[in-house]
Scaffold this motif. Structure first.
Motif, short mmCIF file in Angstrom:
data_model
loop_
_atom_site.label_atom_id
_atom_site.label_comp_id
_atom_site.label_asym_id
_atom_site.label_seq_id
_atom_site.Cartn_x
_atom_site.Cartn_y
_atom_site.Cartn_z
N CYS A 39 0.81 -1.22 0.00
CA CYS A 39 0.00 0.00 0.00
C CYS A 39 0.85 1.27 0.00
O CYS A 39 0.36 2.34 -0.40
N THR A 41 3.25 2.05 -1.92
CA THR A 41 3.58 2.49 -3.27
C THR A 41 2.38 2.52 -4.20
O THR A 41 2.50 2.95 -5.35
N ASP A 42 1.23 2.09 -3.73
CA ASP A 42 0.03 2.06 -4.57
C ASP A 42 -0.70 3.40 -4.48
O ASP A 42 -0.87 3.94 -3.39
N PRO A 43 -1.17 3.94 -5.61
CA PRO A 43 -1.89 5.22 -5.55
C PRO A 43 -3.18 5.15 -4.74
O PRO A 43 -3.64 6.16 -4.23
N TYR A 44 -3.75 3.97 -4.61
CA TYR A 44 -4.97 3.79 -3.81
C TYR A 44 -4.67 3.12 -2.47
O TYR A 44 -5.56 2.57 -1.84
N ASP A 46 -4.14 4.26 0.47
CA ASP A 46 -4.92 4.77 1.61
C ASP A 46 -6.28 4.07 1.70
O ASP A 46 -6.74 3.71 2.78
#
Length: 93
Positions: A39, A41-44, A46
């Motif tokens: 999470c 490095t993932d844009p979603y 959060d």
């Protein structure tokens, strides 16, 4: 960065008192740590962390309204759940 998400773990969910009860098997510690790491490095990320720490389904998150959030008592009201049930927690004594 994950320190800012620690508050999610304290949220309580309110379900109807007459809800049936079922047993849920949580993630192993290493599984949760891998998800948390991904999470970062993932844009979603959060959103995924919020779902992970609250146990909400995607549709339940989508249906949340601002009025469902009780900031003072750190509580979410989930009115339209797919399966309304109480969860048995084997860790509670």
């Amino acid at each position: 960065m994950l320190e800012s998400y620690r508050g999610y773990r304290n949220l309580r969910l309110k379900f109807p008192k007459n809800a049936p009860t079922r047993k849920v098997y949580p993630l192993e510690d290493y599984e949760q740590q891998e998800i948390e790491k991904a999470c970062l490095t993932d844009p979603y990320g959060d959103v995924f962390l919020f779902l992970l720490y609250t146990g909400l389904r995607r549709l339940e998150l989508y249906r949340l309204k601002w009025k469902d959030i009780d900031w003072e008592n750190e509580c979410l009201l989930v009115e339209k759940s797919k399966n309304v049930c109480n969860i048995l927690d084997d860790n509670k004594k």
